[in-house]
Design an enzyme around this catalytic site. Sequence first.
Site, PDB file in Angstrom:
ATOM      1  N   TYR A 125      -5.680  18.457  -9.906  1.00 50.69           N
ATOM      2  CA  TYR A 125      -6.697  19.290  -9.263  1.00 50.69           C
ATOM      3  C   TYR A 125      -6.976  20.568 -10.054  1.00 50.69           C
ATOM      4  CZ  TYR A 125      -6.102  16.341  -5.100  1.00 50.69           C
ATOM      5  OH  TYR A 125      -6.039  15.280  -4.227  1.00 50.69           O
ATOM      6  N   LYS A 174       4.716   8.139 -10.092  1.00 42.80           N
ATOM      7  CA  LYS A 174       4.174   6.878 -10.620  1.00 42.80           C
ATOM      8  C   LYS A 174       4.732   6.733 -12.036  1.00 42.80           C
ATOM      9  CE  LYS A 174       1.395   3.283 -10.332  1.00 42.80           C
ATOM     10  NZ  LYS A 174       1.810   2.097  -9.559  1.00 42.80           N
ATOM     11  N   ASP A 205       2.774   3.950  -4.733  1.00 45.82           N
ATOM     12  CA  ASP A 205       2.157   2.805  -4.042  1.00 45.82           C
ATOM     13  C   ASP A 205       3.115   2.227  -2.996  1.00 45.82           C
ATOM     14  OD1 ASP A 205       3.564   2.312  -6.360  1.00 45.82           O
ATOM     15  OD2 ASP A 205       2.358   0.619  -7.016  1.00 45.82           O
ATOM     16  N   ASP A 228      -1.318  15.277  -1.270  1.00 45.50           N
ATOM     17  CA  ASP A 228      -2.556  15.408  -0.507  1.00 45.50           C
ATOM     18  C   ASP A 228      -2.819  14.119   0.279  1.00 45.50           C
ATOM     19  OD1 ASP A 228      -5.017  16.164   0.401  1.00 45.50           O
ATOM     20  OD2 ASP A 228      -6.037  16.063  -1.533  1.00 45.50           O
ATOM     21  N   ASP A 284      -1.716  13.157   4.602  1.00 42.86           N
ATOM     22  CA  ASP A 284      -2.721  12.728   5.592  1.00 42.86           C
ATOM     23  C   ASP A 284      -2.320  11.396   6.222  1.00 42.86           C
ATOM     24  OD1 ASP A 284      -4.269  14.928   5.360  1.00 42.86           O
ATOM     25  OD2 ASP A 284      -6.090  13.893   4.717  1.00 42.86           O
TER      26      ASP A 284
END
Length: 358
Positions: free
Chosen positions: A142, A192, A225, A249, A253
Amino acid sequence: MKYEIAVLDGDGIGPEICAGALRVLEKIGQKYQHIFNFTHFDIGGCAIDKWGEPLPRKTVDGCLKSDSVLLGAVGGYKWDSLSGDKRPEKGLLGIRKAMGLYSNVRPAKLWKSLAEASPLKRELVKDGVEIIIVRELTGGIYFGKRESGVDETGAEFASDTEKYTVPEIERIMKIACELALKRGKKVVSVDKANVLESSRLWRRTVHAYAQKYYPEITVEDVLVDNMAMQIVKNPAQFDVVVTSNIFGDILSDEAAQVTGSIGMLASSSLGDGTRGLYEPIHGSAPDIAGKDIANPIATILAAAMMLRDSFGLTEEYAAIENAVQKTLDGGWRTADIFKEGDKKVGCAKMAELIAENI
Ligand code: NAD
C-alpha cells in the site's frame, strides 16, 4: 490517576457511539477512582464543514497532547463527491501518520451468547471465537513504489511493490509477542513465503526476533491462502495472528464476518509509545445516524482496549468486558443483533445498561 483523552466523534453515528463509550468510562472512573478528562476535536466531514479540511491542525495538536485518542467514525453521503485530498477518510490516514501509528490490532471476538449471529455452523463457534489480528499498517504494497505507463511491447501496465525492511517486521512482531505473552504464548505468522521474496524475509525475521527476545513464545507459519480457508473451517484454533498490511486488511475483514456483527468489533492502532488510537471497525453508518439505534458496543470495547493497552488498567478492561457479557446474557440487544425473544434497546440505553453492570 488522571488521564487526558482526545475524543474524535466524527460523522454519522460517531457522536452517538462515542457518547455511549464516554458514559461507560465515566462509570469506570467513579468505581476505580480515575479522572478521565475528555476533550472533543473535529475530524472527517464535520471538520470539512467547519474548518474546510478533514484534519485541522488543532485536532492533530490535541491528539498529540493527549494520553490517548478515542475515535467514532468518519464519512457520509454529503462528502462522497469531494476529491481525494478533501475526503473525510483523509483525516483518518492523516491522524494515524501524525501519531506515528504502525500497528493495527483487531480482535474478532464472537461472544458465546451471540453464536447464532455467525454465518458459520453452530458446532464450529459454540465455544466462542477470538482471533486477534495484528496488522502492519504503514508498509508493504500500500506504500511501496507505484508505476504505470506503456511497456516496451506497447502494452499499458501498472505495478505496485511489496517491500518490507527488517526493522518494520521486528517492530510489528514485538507488538504481537507482547500480546501473546498475556494470552496463549503463541503467534501465528501469515505470509506467502512459497512465492514472495518479501514473505521469505518476513518469515526469517519473525522467527529470529521471537527466538532472541521472546523465547517462551511459539511461532507458527501459515500461508495466506490456507489462512483464508482455516478462518472459516476452524476459527477457534487461532489466537494472536501477525501479518503484513495487505494480508491483514483482507483477513481481518474475513475474521470480522465470522463474528456476525460489525457493531461489536473494536480496534487499536499503536506506535512506539503508549498513546494509541482506538476505534470501532465499522464506519459512520449514515443510514442509521441520529436515530439512536446504532450498536455502541464496538466503541465501548475500543475504550476498554485503551484502558488496558495504553494505560495498563487490566482490571478496568475486564470490568467492561464482563459488563458487556452480562448485558448480552440479560437478553438486551440493539437492532443489528436482535432476534425474536430478545429485549430491543437503543444506543444510549445499551450504553447505560453496560455502565450499570460495571
Ligand atoms: P459502515 O460500517 O458505516 O456500515 C455498513 C452497514 O453496517 C450499514 O448498514 C450500517 O448501518 C451497519 N452498521 C455499521 N455500524 C453499525 C453499528 N455500530 N450498529 C449498527 N449497525 C451498524 O460502512 P459503509 O456503509 O460502507 O460506509 C459508510 C461511511 O463510513 C462511508 O463514508 C465510509 O467511507 C465510512 N467508513 C469510515 C470508517 C472509519 O471511520 N474508520 C470505516 C469504514 C467506512
